[in-house]
Write a protein that holds these residues in place. Sequence first.
Motif, PDB file in Angstrom:
ATOM      1  N   UNK A   1       0.832  -1.204   0.000  1.00 51.23           N
ATOM      2  CA  UNK A   1       0.000   0.000   0.000  1.00 51.23           C
ATOM      3  C   UNK A   1       0.864   1.249   0.000  1.00 51.23           C
ATOM      4  N   UNK A   2       1.768   1.331   0.950  1.00 48.60           N
ATOM      5  CA  UNK A   2       2.588   2.528   1.088  1.00 48.60           C
ATOM      6  C   UNK A   2       3.881   2.150   1.781  1.00 48.60           C
ATOM      7  N   UNK A   3       4.935   2.891   1.480  1.00 49.36           N
ATOM      8  CA  UNK A   3       6.251   2.626   2.072  1.00 49.36           C
ATOM      9  C   UNK A   3       6.867   3.938   2.511  1.00 49.36           C
ATOM     10  N   UNK A   4       7.754   3.855   3.513  1.00 50.06           N
ATOM     11  CA  UNK A   4       8.444   5.029   4.037  1.00 50.06           C
ATOM     12  C   UNK A   4       9.934   4.720   4.119  1.00 50.06           C
ATOM     13  N   UNK A   5      10.741   5.579   3.515  1.00 53.68           N
ATOM     14  CA  UNK A   5      12.209   5.473   3.533  1.00 53.68           C
ATOM     15  C   UNK A   5      12.716   4.191   2.874  1.00 53.68           C
ATOM     16  N   UNK A   6      11.922   3.636   1.992  1.00 52.60           N
ATOM     17  CA  UNK A   6      12.362   2.483   1.224  1.00 52.60           C
ATOM     18  C   UNK A   6      11.512   2.380  -0.021  1.00 52.60           C
ATOM     19  N   UNK A   7      11.875   1.463  -0.895  1.00 49.07           N
ATOM     20  CA  UNK A   7      11.132   1.280  -2.130  1.00 49.07           C
ATOM     21  C   UNK A   7      10.410  -0.056  -2.083  1.00 49.07           C
ATOM     22  N   UNK A   8       9.272  -0.099  -2.718  1.00 41.84           N
ATOM     23  CA  UNK A   8       8.540  -1.358  -2.767  1.00 41.84           C
ATOM     24  C   UNK A   8       9.319  -2.429  -3.516  1.00 41.84           C
ATOM     25  N   UNK A   9      10.249  -1.985  -4.356  1.00 41.91           N
ATOM     26  CA  UNK A   9      11.069  -2.956  -5.091  1.00 41.91           C
ATOM     27  C   UNK A   9      12.093  -3.647  -4.196  1.00 41.91           C
ATOM     28  N   UNK A  10      12.327  -3.090  -2.994  1.00 41.01           N
ATOM     29  CA  UNK A  10      13.291  -3.689  -2.067  1.00 41.01           C
ATOM     30  C   UNK A  10      12.725  -4.882  -1.316  1.00 41.01           C
ATOM     31  N   UNK A  11      11.436  -5.150  -1.470  1.00 40.42           N
ATOM     32  CA  UNK A  11      10.816  -6.254  -0.742  1.00 40.42           C
ATOM     33  C   UNK A  11      11.386  -7.574  -1.258  1.00 40.42           C
ATOM     34  N   UNK A  12      11.912  -8.368  -0.346  1.00 32.37           N
ATOM     35  CA  UNK A  12      12.530  -9.639  -0.727  1.00 32.37           C
ATOM     36  C   UNK A  12      11.488 -10.745  -0.855  1.00 32.37           C
ATOM     37  N   UNK A  13      10.431 -10.620  -0.091  1.00 32.83           N
ATOM     38  CA  UNK A  13       9.378 -11.635  -0.116  1.00 32.83           C
ATOM     39  C   UNK A  13       8.449 -11.312  -1.270  1.00 32.83           C
ATOM     40  N   UNK A  14       8.428 -12.161  -2.316  1.00 36.37           N
ATOM     41  CA  UNK A  14       7.718 -11.851  -3.544  1.00 36.37           C
ATOM     42  C   UNK A  14       6.361 -12.516  -3.665  1.00 36.37           C
ATOM     43  N   UNK A  15       6.158 -13.605  -2.962  1.00 30.38           N
ATOM     44  CA  UNK A  15       4.930 -14.369  -3.192  1.00 30.38           C
ATOM     45  C   UNK A  15       3.717 -13.704  -2.549  1.00 30.38           C
ATOM     46  N   UNK A  16       3.912 -12.950  -1.517  1.00 26.06           N
ATOM     47  CA  UNK A  16       2.839 -12.215  -0.845  1.00 26.06           C
ATOM     48  C   UNK A  16       1.743 -13.142  -0.338  1.00 26.06           C
ATOM     49  N   UNK A  17       2.086 -14.346  -0.002  1.00 23.70           N
ATOM     50  CA  UNK A  17       1.117 -15.319   0.507  1.00 23.70           C
ATOM     51  C   UNK A  17       1.229 -15.324   2.024  1.00 23.70           C
ATOM     52  N   UNK A  18       0.167 -14.849   2.687  1.00 26.78           N
ATOM     53  CA  UNK A  18       0.297 -14.699   4.131  1.00 26.78           C
ATOM     54  C   UNK A  18       0.134 -16.021   4.879  1.00 26.78           C
ATOM     55  N   UNK A  19       0.008 -17.139   4.132  1.00 25.34           N
ATOM     56  CA  UNK A  19       0.028 -18.440   4.794  1.00 25.34           C
ATOM     57  C   UNK A  19       1.463 -18.924   5.019  1.00 25.34           C
ATOM     58  N   UNK A  20       2.410 -18.216   4.393  1.00 22.03           N
ATOM     59  CA  UNK A  20       3.807 -18.587   4.507  1.00 22.03           C
ATOM     60  C   UNK A  20       4.473 -17.795   5.625  1.00 22.03           C
ATOM     61  N   UNK A  21       5.654 -18.270   5.981  1.00 18.22           N
ATOM     62  CA  UNK A  21       6.462 -17.500   6.922  1.00 18.22           C
ATOM     63  C   UNK A  21       6.895 -16.213   6.233  1.00 18.22           C
ATOM     64  N   UNK A  22       7.033 -15.137   6.831  1.00 18.23           N
ATOM     65  CA  UNK A  22       6.896 -14.885   8.265  1.00 18.23           C
ATOM     66  C   UNK A  22       5.486 -14.395   8.617  1.00 18.23           C
ATOM     67  N   UNK A  23       4.588 -14.322   7.575  1.00 20.80           N
ATOM     68  CA  UNK A  23       3.228 -13.851   7.822  1.00 20.80           C
ATOM     69  C   UNK A  23       2.506 -14.753   8.813  1.00 20.80           C
ATOM     70  N   UNK A  24       2.638 -16.062   8.580  1.00 19.69           N
ATOM     71  CA  UNK A  24       1.917 -17.008   9.430  1.00 19.69           C
ATOM     72  C   UNK A  24       2.391 -16.937  10.868  1.00 19.69           C
ATOM     73  N   UNK A  25       3.698 -16.719  11.043  1.00 20.83           N
ATOM     74  CA  UNK A  25       4.227 -16.607  12.406  1.00 20.83           C
ATOM     75  C   UNK A  25       3.662 -15.390  13.114  1.00 20.83           C
ATOM     76  N   UNK A  26       3.596 -14.247  12.403  1.00 26.09           N
ATOM     77  CA  UNK A  26       3.044 -13.023  13.011  1.00 26.09           C
ATOM     78  C   UNK A  26       1.570 -13.193  13.335  1.00 26.09           C
TER      79      UNK A  26
END
Length: 499
Positions: free
Chosen positions: A411-436
């Motif tokens: 949605x929005x980022x601060x002091x970084x770029x959305x392209x810097x996101x290492x997690x590409x699948x965006x599946x919140x059933x995977x780690x680290x989403x599921x852990x949180x």
Amino acid sequence: MRNFPYPAILITLVAAIGVWSLNVLGLFDRYDAQVYDMAVRYGSRPPDAPSVLLIAAREDELAAGDLMWLDAIEKLEALGARQIIFAFTPRSVSDRFYARAAQLDNLVFGRFLQFSAQPDEMDIAPWPSAAQGVESRLIFGIAAIPPADSGVYRRNHAYYRLENQNYPVLETQAAKQMMGQDQLLPESAYWVNFSGGPDYLPIIALPRLLAGELIPELVRGKSVLIGPALAAHEAGLHTPINRSGNPGISPLVFQGFALQTLLRQQMIHPMPEVWQLAVLLMVSAVNVVLYQLGRYQFGIFLTCAAAGVYAVIGWLLPAWFLLWPPVTALLIAQIAIFILVSRYKFRVEEATTRRLIMELSGQSREKRQVPGFYTDSEPWAQVVNLVKQTLDLGWLIFLERLPGQYYVREIIALNCSLADIDERRRDYRRLSYSEAMAENRPVRLQKRLFLRLDADYEQYLTPLVFGGEVLGFWAMGLRVGKDAGIPDFFTIVHEFSIQ
């Protein structure tokens, strides 16, 4: 009225036509008559020189014979009287008197009415026996009491209809004789003009005439009306010129005013009904506009000013233009318009005030209410500003869960770029989403980092939960060891995530 497309027109028509209808029905006649009497009593126009001279005779003098009445006729002729009018028919004279009267074409007699043999019918009293033989050459008019309006004598008959024939009243006959047949005289009852007041017409006692005390300038060119004086025990006629304590004027004086009115063509005419309606419509239309220019106090002032104007008009028109306006109807219409316009303005102002209060109340409620998250044009920017002011984060990213799916999007980022996101699948059933989600609190990312950044930052991820439902995720970076410098860091982050 509020739903009428043109309320000003409706008010004008209602006031003008309504008041005019009541006036035509005679509901204002009594009040108009009182105003008319005052206007006549205190007339504004100086009267012209009188054309009529009155000679009053006592009761015993009326019964005199030839010696007195022949002498009176001859003296008036010698003084230059233009016309001699007897308001009665002498009964104690001989045929010599009537023979002399028949020779004069400027002498008029008044004949009284008497009850006829037919019930409820009147007839003309017959000529005295001394007039036999010359009665066809004698000029006469009907001598009768004028009509009264509520006990006040303002009008006079022009003709009496007897046996299907119109007979002129004495004053009408005398005026026709003086003015000629081509002059227009009233065909029905007319309003007598009393301009000048009760002392306007000169009154001379009969003995002064017989004694030769009159000068030619007093008599010359005038119509001399001879009639009975008002006895001490008799009540006079109540007219508009009566003052307090005045018993009224004698019938002779009334006849003199009536004759003066006809000779000078000064009959006062009430305004025709069609003119009255036109005037009421015009006045109503003007006042409907004027009443809208000010507040209630202005309306009261305008009403009082209009009443004064109507009084002045009623005072001036009869004297100068021989026209009587509907003063009472104008005043009633003025008051009616004031009430109707004031009531309409009050209702409009009340509706406007109520609408403004409702609008201001709605605006006040809107100002008091905190705007909804999704109603703002940039809702996530508000969240970023709030977090930035509270926590000294190095960077942050907010992700939103896609409805009906197991994926999130940036949605929005601060002091970084959305392209810097290492997690590409965006599946919140995977780690680290599921852990949180399982912890339902901020968790520190150690094995699988969210961003590809240097080791100076510690990365955290916390779910955004509301009402037990995961709405998204919040990833953030904090310089190493800085979390210890922020008291209750994890508690604050958790509170933000559930709000």
